[in-house]
Structures are given as C-alpha cells and as structure tokens.
Design a protein around this motif. Structure first.
Motif, PDB file in Angstrom:
ATOM      1  N   ALA A   1      -7.548  30.572  55.252  1.00 36.96           N
ATOM      2  CA  ALA A   1      -6.633  29.790  54.214  1.00 36.96           C
ATOM      3  C   ALA A   1      -5.760  28.832  55.205  1.00 36.96           C
ATOM      4  CB  ALA A   1      -5.878  30.654  53.227  1.00 36.96           C
ATOM      5  N   ASP A   2      -5.192  29.326  56.254  1.00 37.59           N
ATOM      6  CA  ASP A   2      -4.246  28.762  57.093  1.00 37.59           C
ATOM      7  C   ASP A   2      -4.963  27.828  58.017  1.00 37.59           C
ATOM      8  OD1 ASP A   2      -2.272  27.894  58.747  1.00 37.59           O
ATOM      9  OD2 ASP A   2      -1.318  29.848  58.759  1.00 37.59           O
ATOM     10  N   GLY A   3      -4.817  26.717  57.901  1.00 39.83           N
ATOM     11  CA  GLY A   3      -5.435  25.417  58.652  1.00 39.83           C
ATOM     12  C   GLY A   3      -4.980  25.310  59.972  1.00 39.83           C
ATOM     13  N   ARG A   4      -3.878  25.868  60.322  1.00 38.59           N
ATOM     14  CA  ARG A   4      -3.136  25.656  61.602  1.00 38.59           C
ATOM     15  C   ARG A   4      -4.064  26.234  62.884  1.00 38.59           C
ATOM     16  NH1 ARG A   4       1.731  28.213  63.383  1.00 38.59           N
ATOM     17  NH2 ARG A   4       1.734  29.158  61.466  1.00 38.59           N
TER      18      ARG A   4
ATOM     19  N   ALA B 261      -4.985  17.916  64.959  1.00 38.55           N
ATOM     20  CA  ALA B 261      -4.728  19.040  64.307  1.00 38.55           C
ATOM     21  C   ALA B 261      -4.761  19.116  62.921  1.00 38.55           C
ATOM     22  CB  ALA B 261      -3.306  19.591  64.790  1.00 38.55           C
ATOM     23  N   TYR B 262      -6.029  18.623  62.362  1.00 41.77           N
ATOM     24  CA  TYR B 262      -6.038  18.463  60.881  1.00 41.77           C
ATOM     25  C   TYR B 262      -6.488  19.729  60.278  1.00 41.77           C
ATOM     26  CZ  TYR B 262     -10.652  17.431  63.037  1.00 41.77           C
ATOM     27  OH  TYR B 262     -11.894  17.321  63.591  1.00 41.77           O
ATOM     28  N   PHE B 263      -6.411  19.764  58.901  1.00 36.77           N
ATOM     29  CA  PHE B 263      -6.985  21.080  57.923  1.00 36.77           C
ATOM     30  C   PHE B 263      -7.723  20.526  57.042  1.00 36.77           C
ATOM     31  CE2 PHE B 263      -3.567  20.678  54.590  1.00 36.77           C
ATOM     32  CZ  PHE B 263      -2.755  19.955  55.241  1.00 36.77           C
ATOM     33  N   LEU B 264      -8.704  21.396  56.483  1.00 34.64           N
ATOM     34  CA  LEU B 264      -9.820  21.173  55.685  1.00 34.64           C
ATOM     35  C   LEU B 264      -9.627  21.433  54.104  1.00 34.64           C
ATOM     36  CD1 LEU B 264     -10.775  20.964  58.574  1.00 34.64           C
ATOM     37  CD2 LEU B 264     -12.743  21.940  58.019  1.00 34.64           C
ATOM     38  N   PRO B 265     -10.579  20.934  53.342  1.00 34.26           N
ATOM     39  CA  PRO B 265     -10.347  21.401  51.777  1.00 34.26           C
ATOM     40  C   PRO B 265     -10.196  22.921  51.639  1.00 34.26           C
ATOM     41  CG  PRO B 265     -11.735  19.564  52.203  1.00 34.26           C
ATOM     42  CD  PRO B 265     -11.574  19.980  53.472  1.00 34.26           C
ATOM     43  N   GLY B 266      -9.195  23.260  50.765  1.00 32.22           N
ATOM     44  CA  GLY B 266      -9.087  24.692  50.583  1.00 32.22           C
ATOM     45  C   GLY B 266      -8.026  25.047  51.375  1.00 32.22           C
ATOM     46  N   GLN B 267      -7.713  24.346  52.707  1.00 31.01           N
ATOM     47  CA  GLN B 267      -6.875  25.028  53.430  1.00 31.01           C
ATOM     48  C   GLN B 267      -5.406  24.689  53.228  1.00 31.01           C
ATOM     49  OE1 GLN B 267      -8.687  24.123  57.307  1.00 31.01           O
ATOM     50  NE2 GLN B 267      -9.111  26.344  57.738  1.00 31.01           N
TER      51      GLN B 267
END
Lengths: 311, 1069
Positions: free
Chosen positions: B88-91, B270-276
């Motif tokens: 869940a954490d996209g970091r 450092a991008y994050f994805l759908p749901g995250q």
C-alpha cells in the motif's frame, strides 16, 4: 434541490453504457508501406497496433545525421537484445521514398547489421508527410528543404497511448530504459535492479573525518586552498610523521620550545598560533589516518613512521 | 468565483493513532474506472491508517492488488523473495527513502487526499474549514442566519444567475418557468460540479484528475514550526489508457519549494501507482534550523499559535559530534502564551509564505498538472500569521481580516475571544490560481469513460467541451482560455478595503503578465474603453511577496518609483512583471477608494503564438479599447472583481510604509563577500537540442562508468496476462484536423463569431464578464498545434555538453551546508525558459551582469526566467544555500512541456564525505527496486574540482561588495540594512553581544552550559565563522575560513574547555 441533482448525476453515470464496447479511434493512419525486405505492411494494423515501438525518420542519402542516428539506435537495439522483435519493435521510415527503394534500404540496414524486429520502410511521399505530422515531427522551418528533416525519435506504447519524444543522440541506456521499461508502465522488472537489502548504506564519516570537519575545518582545508592555516593536502607526505603527530597534539609546546618548523609556520601564518585542541593520542591517530587517506586518494604517498626514523 | 477549499489538518497522535481502525482505499469497479466518490469521502473521513512510519511500510499490501492482478498484470511475483508483490505504501523501500530526521521533526498534524477522477463535491471538507462557514466573511453575518442579505461575502460559495442550457450540470436546478438558473450555494461546497463554467458541461472523470476529485481547488494551511504529513493516495485508473488521451496514472507530488527532505520532495522517479499512497513529510522548519538561533531567542522565528493551545516544537540537538547532535534533539511542549508565539530554531529571514504543490511524474508533469494535480499551500508564521488584528510587534499584519464572529468581545490583541483562530484568516487573503486551458473536439471514446451526450449552449455536442491536451507538442502547450481557480470568466465580490492576492501562474507553458484596471462609466479614465461611455484607470498595488517569500520591502507598482531604472515610472504602474509558470506574486490592493459597484478587471498583456515562449506585450491601452491585433484569446480581461461596501475597520498594514528605503518586512538572509568568494560555482546552459540535419546536433550522450552488459532490460513481461484484454485505443482529435499555424487558426477563429454566439444567448458585450454562457470554442483548438514539432530541450552543466534528462545522472551535488553560486545561461531569440531549482530559494545577484530590478533585489526566488522578455535575460547569477537535508532533488525548466521533453536535471545534496551518489528508485507494479546512479564531471565533492572553476574565477573578478549591494531605485542593501546589523548583534554567534562575531564569542559559548554552549560550541562555531565580522576573517582562497583565535585568546578559550572535557571523560571512565 441540490440533492436531487446529485442523485440524478449518479444515476446517469451508472446508466451509462460501458465504453469498452465502442469502436476504437485511431490517432495514426493505416497507410501502406514496404519494408526493406520487400514486404508490404500497413502502418497501424501491422506495425504499431498494441505494440511498444520506436519510430524515426531517415533517408539513406543523408550522409550526416542519419548514419549517426542509426548507429545510436543500433546501440539501443543491442542493449534491448532479443526483446526487439518480441515485445519491442523499431521502425525507421524514409523521408526520401523517391530514392529509397526497398533495396537501398536493405543495403542501409545491412551496413548496421540490423537483425529482426527493426524495419526500414518506405511509403508514398504524402503518406510519409502525414505520418511525420502525426508524430509531431513536422518542422515547418525546414519543411521546404529536401535535405533536411527532423531527426527526433518517438517512443510509444500504442495500446496505452503513452508517447515520449526524445533525441536519438540521447544516451542509449536512457532510450533503452524508456523503451524496455518505462513504456511498459511498470510491468517489466529491470534486470540488475537492487532490492533495498542489497543497497549499501552510505558509510558514516570516519572518526578522523569527523574530527577534521569539526576541529580543523575552521582554519584548514584539504586541497581547497589556504584558510587561516595551510592547505593540508599532501601534509602527510610533506612532513615527518612523528613531528606531525606531536604538532597536532601540542603545537603550543613546540612553539615554546622553539621548534624551527613550528616557528616558521607561526611566522608564515600571521603569527596565528595553531591552538592546542587537547586531542587524545588516539584522536590524533584517527586524524592522521584520515589525512593520509586523503593524500593517498590524491596520489601522494604518506611518509610512514619507519621512514621517519630513517630520515 | 469560488475560493480555495482547505484540506484541513488533523492531529497526528502516536498513542491513539496506532489504534485507529483499519481502512482501505476503496477499489474501482473495473480497471478503467476510479473509485466511487461517496466511498472515497467515507474513506477520507476516517482517521489515518496504517499509522505513518519512518521507512516505507512493508506490512500492508496494496488494497487494489486483487483487481490489479485480475485485470492488468496477472499474478505479481516477488522480485527476489524479499518483496511481497506490491505494498500500500508506495514509497521506495528501506532506510534509503526513509524519512530523514523523522523522530526529531515528527509530524504533529496530517491530512489525506486521493488523487482521482473528477466528481461532484460532497461537502466532505466543510467541517474542516477553519472558518467553518461561520466566521467573518465566510460566516452568515450578524443575524447568524444563512441565506440572508447580511451574509459574509464568501458565505456564498458558488453562485450563478443567468440562462442555463439543458446540458448544464446545474440544469436541474433551473426555474421551470423562466428557464433561468439562480444558484447560490451557501456555507457548503456540497453540490459543486466539475465544470469550468455553469454553462459548460460537467467534465468526465477521465478528463480531470484533482485532489479528492473535486473542485474548488484545494489549499493546505500550514504553520512554520509544525511538521506535516501528507498521505496522498493514488485513486487513478489501473489502465493507463483510461485517461482521455493525456495524463499518467503514476504520480509523484512535489511541494514547490518547501525546505523538505528529498524523500518527500516528489522526485520524478519516486512515483507511486494506483491503489498506493505516499507519505510526504514536510517538516516546516526554518532554513538554518541547525545553525542559526538555536537558543530560540529570536521572536520573529516563531510558530503562530492560538493562546492556550498546546504546541510541541523541535529543538535542535547538541553534543560533541555530528552524530550526537543529530540524535540529541529535543522537543519542547509549551502552552501558547497570550502573544500567540512559541519561538523556534532557525533563521526568521527564511520564513516562507505562498507555495503550491503539484505532480512531478517523469515525462508527464505537464499533462498531470494540466489535468488538475495541483494545490496551493500557505505557510503561516508569527511574521505572516494571517490575522491583521494581531498586534504583537512581530506580526506584519498583512491583509487577511480577523475572522471574527460579529458582536463578540475582543481580547487584548483586538481579536474576538471566540474567534476560531488567531492565524490563518482568509477573509481578505485570496488565492488566485491562473491557468490557460483548452476544451476540445475530441469525439473519440476512451475505455471506461462516460458517454456524454447532449448539446451545449450553442448547440454543439457537449463531448466537445472536455478538457483537451496535445501530447505530441514539445514546444509547450498553451491553452486558449484563461481560467481562475478552474473557472472560465469568473467574478469575485470584494470589499472596499485592502486585499492580499496570492497569484499563482498555475499554467503548464504559458507566461503571463497581469495588470489591474478599474472600469469607469464615463470617458474620463486614463484609458479609452471598448466604446464610448466606458473608460479605465490603472489600479495601483504593492507587490509584497515574490515566489511565495515576503520581500524585504513592499515594491510599489503605483508609478512612484522607477523599479527597473529604465527612466519610465509608468511601465509598472498597475502592471506586474512577467510571471512565468509556477511563479507566485503576492500583491496588496486597496479597493477603499472605489465606490461600491465598481468593476475591477485583471488583464493579461502577454501574447503567445506557441509554447516556446511569450511573443510580445500587448499595450494595455490597445487591449482596453480593443484596437490590438493579437490573435491570442488569452490576452485581455479575464477576471472581474466587483466592489462592495466595507463597514468594518481595515487594520491591515499599509504597504507604502514598507517600500524600499522605509521599514522592512522580512530582510534577506545575510550573504558575505567572503562566502561568495569561497563558494562553489556551478554553471548551467539551457538550450534547444537542434534536432534536424541543418542544425547542429548538440545533445551529448553520456558516458557511463558502469558497464552492465548489453541486455539491460529483463525480458520478463507480464503485460497482457491479466484476464481482461483491452482492444480499444486512446485517441486524439480526428484525422481530418489540419495542422494550422497559430496565426492561421486565429484568423479562422473570429472574434465576431463570439459576439454572435453571445447575441444568440441574448447577451450583450457588457455582459462579457457577467457569467456569459460559453460557446464552443469551435475549431480553435487546432491553434494549439497538436502535431507541431520542435526540437528537444536540454541542459549543460559545468560545460559538460547539452544533455537530455536522465534521472540516474547526478549533474551537480552540493555538499550540505554550503553556499553556492549558480550561473544560469540561455539565450534564444524565440523561446523562454523559467528555471526552477528545488529545495532552496536563491537570491538573484545579477541579471545579464546588471543589478536586478526592485522586485527581485529584495526577494528570494525559486523560479528564474531566461528569455527575450525585457524583464528576463540570458544570464543569471544566483546564490543558494543547501542546508539541513540531503538526497535527490531536481532543477528544470518549469515550462512543463520543456521539462517533459527532457530539460530537467537531477542534483543531489550530499553529506560531507559521501563516497558515492544516491541510488535511483525504480517503481513498478511489483514493488520498487533501486539502480545505480552516476555523476557528471565536476559534479560532486568526489570530482577533481567541483563546479565550473573558470566561471568562478571570472565571477570573483567582479566587485562582489557592489553585487551584494546593488544600485536600485533607492539606496540600501538587501540583507544588510541598518536594521539587520542590529539583528546580527542578536545572533547566537555573537555570544557576548558586542555586535562582533569573534574569538571571544567562542569563549563565552564554551563557558555556557546548555544545548548550544559548552563543548558543543566548538561544533557550532563552524557555522558561526561564516559570519565572522572581526579579526581572523581573511579574504583567502578556500571554502571555509572563519574567526580564528588570536594569541592569548586561544589559551583563555581552549584550556578551560579542554580541562573540563578531560575531567568529564575521566569521570565517565
């Protein structure tokens, strides 16, 4: 009143037909082209539909940029390995169809030892113009000059509609990364990637470095020029180790005792006495170790204690 | 027009927060959809969960994992056994992207949002508005009844009176008899549709992607001294192609110029994805936190608090070693005293005010920002606290109002006892997010998009009026319609008193230049009107902040000063300088002299013909009397303000008392000549790649020191293995669109046509600003040159050759703590670049070798314009300090189209002695890994010589003292005014308070116990020596020098210290 509006909107959204069943629209025309192997293909259906591609424009008579551009792309091609032809496709389209017959294109391709998955193509001039325009490569400043063309490279995933424009003179590694990795929208894992557990922590400052930064830095640099005191680059090669050790530990005593070198330095640096920082012997050793390491990195050989004795 | 809607922050309490009930971001129905709005609201209402942690949370899987695997990726396999698919954490994982100084600067408050498809506002945030729609101009007025004539001006959130067509999202609210709409939403945002005008159709969920998916645009109200955590959720479609032709569903959020640690700076990779989600940690410290004012004695460096409020502030560490200092920090929990201030560490001169945050996705920043991924952020502080009544001797009392409920008793500071807040009042402090947009004729369908049917006001299909963008354009995308706070042709009611406007150019490629004029119903104004009986006067104002930083002086734009020393006093009278993308100008305007009913207009003077840069300034008089020949429909009046009577008392500061030569607001940080002479110099050239045969190919390939073999990309592809296969294709406007030159389309698009449409709607020209129903913009969008091509862009750092962006390459790497001189070069005849440097503000030393104009001389900037405009230039020299945080940042052209076409470079702020560059994160559906980075020549401390030595030598031949104290409209030197000399004497470094910083201060510091005294002093002394004003300061080469101890001093100082230390170490043994 507002509530009713809200409800209406929600209902209408739910009632809307699923757009997935609607026919596609195409950004790119389905023109006909001939490959350097003499095969007839359609641009949309055969070449780009559902594919990750690179598209650029060349002409074989062009003696300057096109060979250079193609050579660069060859480096990208090599990096991508057998993925080209499998899930990545490369197309170089001639802007000079009059001269660039399939045979000429084949000869050109062979020069670069191009294998499967990379096609050189020709089409009717008006079709080529249309393609260039659609890819945003139609430079109006140069459109009248037959010997000039836009050499930008377009990388894209026609299924997702993700397009990126780059120079072929960009680093092959960057271009390969976009084509083989980023255009797959997070689906492809990178080889050679490191998990966190493999990532080395940055080494913390050594005790010596820390001592230097906090105790000596106000007056000295290493290789950045003189401060209040001398630049200490090479000091471990320049000075006797035993002398240096004591000088760091009790400079005040050495001046008092009339050590020649100590007095010379005292005179040279505006009679600004080096303070006795009351460092422990171990701290002095750490400092010296750090300064020796700096000198070694600069290609200088510190004088060892034994050398000092021989001296 | 609506005002910004506050996010509203909540306390982050580790004791209760850890027990918060679990919650998951609601999933979409299909891979093409976004989650249902109602569910998103419920989700956002609950307390934060999982509780934020220092390193990325690897205990909670991506809540959307099942649907992602089923519809898109197929089973996600662990990368190497150590990862469970996606979290869940996209970091990016581990300590590498762990929050720096997390426990020291632990967030005291948090807020959450979901970036998702547009939807009707459900009023989620109403209770989180600090005004609660109850106080001041946001309240219901003295009778406490909403909907009555005495309501505050902004109690009415969204109003529209006029004709409405059947396709309008508000059509159901119209009067069935007259067909007219009389809408007035009071005291709530619930029901506000996503439409750029009441008579423009609602935007599809795929057309706009905003924070919460709602309008009004959002505002974060933050306090300096109160660290914030922003949990940003990605609620975008799982499928890339469900984007109506533009926008990337992977996102990264950059807080534009926060003094933030790199892992929370929104690095493009450092991008994050759908749901995250991604936890952004914004510590809200003053720069200089570690080295300046450590004893918190400076009253101007203070958290603005409500008396009686319990606040917790961070106190810097002390100790003998760096490690000790970084671990011996403390916290002070204090009850806010009556003066509303709790002092904090750091340099008050680094106080910041007006920021914004926006997407920074690699290669897709322009599309995502254009699509709505941006918000504004106000920093409140003791100096700029947003309450003009607060008279504590520190507060600058900038216009804001007092946020009072009527008829309440007032306290000693003139603030009503029951007012919600002593800070952050926005009654007369207005955000203006200005951006040009286009809505197009894209009739294609997108997977998951709603089918929009119906006709608009002039009978065109409403599907035509969806937001539109041209992804193949690399010149720069300029919309043809100006919007303010996402609305086309809006008006704002204002009181006849002083206002503060925080003006943000929130565009993606358009430069702007604004003027304010007042309309007169006669012919005696300075400027003729469009017809007889109307004329205009300039509206003078003061610029108080540049790029979000309150300046040392208020710069009068009223004709009283020759601000740029060109002999013309009128060229900036009522007219702002060029304002490029991302630049913020705060101005104070006094409407008191205007009679109620007066209409004030904001006018754009700057014409674009394409996105490369502005073309020319159209004279104000020609715009106002409509004789100009510009085809750019964004030129002209675009925003109206209507003056209403003011019965209260204007207690705000009078900016004319703060003009150059008079009182100071926030002085610039002091820079000394010695610091500049010793600084590392880096040079940068911003240029076009010139990618055609006839132009030189001046993009340089990189040399990679690491050879990792030919096959660089792994061949495992999971794409298409999901159960759902997509056959539909995204699309842009039809093949039959012609490639038109801007000018050509301008001719096609006839202003007369506009009038015709308006006449059809029964409106005359006088209604121009008056809620005109919108006509379709016809063929106009071809003017945006969808397929027009330009050359690629690049940056050359330290003469290493022009290079396109590579996020793995470190172009320069300042060492934490240092001052640097950056030289920005770029000279093109037909383009302009506005360079944004992340993390630190800089001071412009010179423009083209000349002193900067007044609005830059007194300013700290974070965007620097290069280009042919008369207030830009081809060479800029700026001074920057890099402090407190390390890691990976970026510098780029903020014409985001140029940025995405590779005019971007990475810079790292490094720890002293760092042995290798930071690694680069590689996010994907399977989780995030890292890859090696490499560095350019002369980039880092590891280089043979860091920076551009030649440039440094050249620069240091100048008279630095003169550069630091340039000539201007008045005498006076930025940062070194008489007042600031006095301030310096209060500096911590001047321990004995004699006005000089010398060796004797060290003595005193060593003898002082406490956090900054004693043996820690020697460490602190390093930072003090930068400011040395006494002996021992010698202008010698080398990066550091300082106040030496001379003769006896050294004995007096060091012997007792050393003895004490020895005693201590003995007793320890």
């Amino acid at each position: 009143m507002l509530l009713s509006f809200l409800v209406l909107l929600l209902v209408s959204q739910e009632a809307a037909a699923d757009a997935d069943s609607r026919p596609p629209h195409r950004r790119f025309p389905d023109i006909e082209l001939t490959t350097h192997e003499g095969k007839r293909v359609r641009f949309y259906e055969d070449l780009i539909e559902n594919k990750v591609v690179s598209v650029n424009f060349i002409f074989t008579r062009c003696m300057d940029s096109c060979p250079a551009e193609t050579a660069k792309l060859k480096a990208v091609y090599d990096r991508l390995g057998d993925r080209v032809g499998r899930d990545i496709f490369m197309y170089s389209i001639s802007v000079d169809p009059e001269h660039d017959s399939p045979e000429a294109l084949k000869a050109f391709a062979e020069k670069f030892e191009v294998g499967p998955g990379w096609l050189f193509l020709r089409a009717e001039p008006s079709d080529v113009d249309l393609l260039e325009e659609r890819f945003g490569l139609d430079l109006d400043e140069i459109s009248d000059n037959p010997d000039d063309h836009n050499i930008s490279l377009v990388l894209g995933n026609e299924r997702t509609g993700q397009w990126i424009k780059r120079s072929p003179f960009d680093s092959p590694k960057v271009l390969a990364r976009i084509l083989g990795y980023r255009l797959f929208d997070g689906m492809v894992a990178q080889r050679g990637a490191k998990s966190y557990s493999e990532v080395p922590e940055l080494p913390p400052l050594s005790d010596g470095a820390f001592l230097f930064e906090t105790r000596c830095r106000s007056c000295h640099s290493i290789g950045e020029g003189e401060g209040l005191g001398p630049d200490l680059l090479g000091v471990t090669a320049r000075r006797d180790r035993v002398w240096l050790e004591r000088w760091i530990r009790e400079p005040d005593k050495m001046i008092e005792e009339g050590d020649a070198l100590a007095l010379e330095l005292y005179q040279q640096y505006r009679e600004l006495a080096m303070p006795n920082l009351r460092l422990e012997r171990s701290e002095v050793a750490e400092l010296l170790e750090y300064m020796e390491e700096q000198d070694r990195q600069a290609g200088l050989t510190p004088r060892s204690p034994r050398q000092a004795r021989v001296d | 027009m609506f005002r910004f809607e506050e996010f509203g922050t909540r306390q982050l309490d580790p004791s209760s927060g850890a027990k918060a009930p679990s919650k998951n971001l609601p999933g979409p129905e299909t891979a093409h959809k976004v989650p249902a709005g109602g569910k998103v609201d419920v989700f956002l209402q609950g307390p934060i969960h999982p509780f934020p942690v220092r390193d990325a949370n690897e205990a909670v899987p991506n809540p959307w994992q099942a649907i992602i695997e089923a519809t898109h990726t197929g089973p996600l396999s662990p990368m190497d056994g150590k990862f469970i698919a996606t979290f869940a954490d996209g970091r990016p994982p581990g300590r590498f992207f762990g929050h720096q100084r997390w426990y020291e600067l632990f967030p005291q408050v948090y807020f959450e949002s979901v970036v998702t498809g547009s939807r009707v506002n459900g009023g989620l945030r109403d209770p989180w508005q600090s005004h609660l729609y109850a106080y001041g101009e946001f309240g219901p007025g003295p009778d406490a009844k909403s909907g009555t004539a005495d309501d505050g001006l902004y109690h009415s959130v969204y109003a529209y009176t006029g004709p409405v067509d059947s396709s309008s999202p508000l059509a159901s609210n119209k009067d069935p008899v007259t067909g007219m709409l009389d809408l007035d939403l009071r005291g709530t945002t619930s029901g506000i549709p996503i439409a750029l005008h009441p008579n423009l159709p609602v935007q599809d969920a795929q057309s706009l992607w905003t924070f919460d998916g709602t309008l009004p645009p959002k505002l974060l109200m933050a306090r300096i001294g109160e660290p914030i955590l922003f949990r940003n959720h990605n609620g975008l479609p799982i499928k890339f192609e469900s984007n109506r032709g533009f926008g990337n569903h992977f996102i990264s959020t950059h807080e534009h110029n926060g003094h933030n640690p790199a892992e929370s700076d929104g690095f493009a990779q450092a991008y994050f994805l759908p749901g995250q989600f991604y936890d952004y940690h914004w510590p809200m410290i003053l720069a200089g936190h570690d080295s300046i004012n450590n004893d918190r004695s400076e009253d101007r460096a203070a958290l603005a608090c409500d008396p009686g409020e319990r606040v917790k502030v961070s106190t810097p560490g002390s100790g003998d070693t760096l490690q000790e200092r970084l671990t011996s920090f403390g916290h002070a929990t204090e009850i806010c005293p009556a003066n509303g201030r709790v002092n904090i560490s750091g340099d008050f001169r680094e106080t910041m005010s007006t920021h914004w945050f926006h997407d920074h996705m690699v290669d897709f920043t322009s599309q995502n920002v254009y699509k709505g991924n941006s918000a504004m952020m106000n920093y409140y502080s003791a100096l700029d606290r947003g309450n003009e009544c607060w008279n504590d001797g520190v507060n600058l009392r900038l216009p804001s109002g007092c946020g009072e409920k009527y008829a309440l008793p007032k306290d000693d500071y003139g603030v009503p006892q029951q007012s919600k807040r002593s800070w952050g009042v926005r009654d007369y402090d207005v955000q203006l997010l200005i951006a040009s947009k286009a809505w197009g004729q894209d009739t294609s369908t997108y997977p998951g998009g709603e089918v929009l049917t119906g006709k608009n006001a002039v009978g065109a299909d409403i599907v035509n009026d969806q937001l539109w963008f041209a992804p193949f354009n690399s010149d720069g995308f300029v919309g043809d319609r100006m919007t303010v706070n996402w609305l086309y042709n809006p008006y704002l009611n204002v009181r006849a008193r002083r206002y503060r406007f925080r003006i943000l150019n929130g565009d993606v490629s358009r430069f702007m230049r604004f003027s304010l004029v007042a309309q007169r119903e006669d012919n005696s104004g300075e400027f003729k009107g469009e017809h007889s009986g109307i004329s205009y006067d300039r509206v003078p104002f003061h610029m108080i902040a540049n790029d979000g930083n309150v300046m040392e002086h208020a710069v009068p734009h009223d004709g009283s000063m020759d601000l740029d020393r060109d002999g013309d006093y009128q060229d900036h009278n009522g007219i702002l300088p060029t304002q490029s993308i991302a630049e913020r100008y705060d101005i104070v305007v006094d409407f008191a002299k205007f009679a109620p009913g007066t209409r004030i207009y904001m006018v754009n003077l700057l014409e674009h013909r394409d996105g490369r840069g502005p073309e020319r300034v159209i004279p104000l008089d020609e715009i106002l009397d409509d004789t100009h020949d510009s085809c750019d429909s964004a030129v002209g009046k675009f925003f109206e303000m209507r003056v209403h009577a003011f019965s209260g008392k204007d207690l705000s500061m009078n900016p004319s008392e703060f003009v150059p030569g008079e009182k100071t607001m926030i002085p610039l940080p002091v820079i000394t000549e010695e610091e500049i002479r010793g600084a590392v110099n880096h040079s940068f050239r911003f240029d076009a790649g010139g990618l055609s045969d006839s132009r030189p190919r001046n993009l340089t390939s990189d040399f990679y020191p690491t050879a990792d073999g030919n096959v660089y990309v792994e061949s495992q592809t999971t794409m298409g293995e999901g159960s759902e296969r997509v056959t539909l294709l995204p699309h842009q406007p039809g093949e039959d669109n012609q490639l038109n030159q801007f000018v050509q389309s301008c001719i096609d698009y006839d202003l007369e046509e506009t009038d015709d449409h308006m006449l059809q709607m029964g409106l005359s020209f006088n209604d121009y600003m008056n809620d005109v129903p919108l006509f379709s913009i016809g063929e106009k969008e071809t003017s945006i040159l969808e397929y027009h091509a330009e050359v690629a862009w690049g940056i050359s750092s330290n003469r290493n050759g022009l290079k396109a962006a590579d996020l793995h390459r470190v172009s320069v790497a300042p060492v934490m703590g240092g001052l640097e001189i950056w030289h920005l070069d770029g000279s093109g005849a037909n383009w302009a670049h506005n360079i944004h440097i992340h993390f630190e503000e800089g001071r412009i030393l010179r423009r083209d070798g000349k002193p900067p104009p007044e609005w830059e001389k007194w300013a700290r900037k974070d965007v620097y314009r290069l280009g042919p405009m008369e207030d830009s230039g081809s060479t800029l020299e700026i001074a920057l300090r890099f402090r407190e945080f390390a890691g990976t940042y970026m510098t780029h052209c903020h014409n985001t189209t140029h940025e995405d076409h590779a005019m971007l470079m990475r810079f790292d702020v490094e720890n002293p002695g760092q042995l290798k560059p930071f690694l680069t994160p590689e996010p994907g559906w399977n989780g995030t890994s890292y890859s090696e980075s490499h560095e350019d020549r002369h980039a880092s401390q590891r280089s043979e010589s860091q920076g551009d030595a030649l440039r440094k030598r050249e620069f240091n031949q100048n008279d630095i003292a003169e550069i630091l104290c340039p000539v201007g409209a008045t005498d006076g030197c930025p940062g070194t005014t008489a007042a600031s000399v006095e301030e310096q004497s209060r500096d911590l470094c001047d321990a004995d308070g004699n006005g000089q910083i010398d060796g004797l201060d060290l003595l005193r510091m060593l003898r002082t116990p406490g956090p900054t005294g004693g043996i820690a002093a020697l460490v602190n002394w390093n930072s003090c020596t930068e400011k040395c004003t006494y002996r021992g300061c010698s202008p010698v080469a080398g990066r550091r020098r300082g106040c030496g101890l001379v003769g006896l001093e050294s004995l007096v100082v060091l012997v007792p210290w050393a003895l004490r230390r020895r005693r201590k170490s003995r007793s320890a043994k």
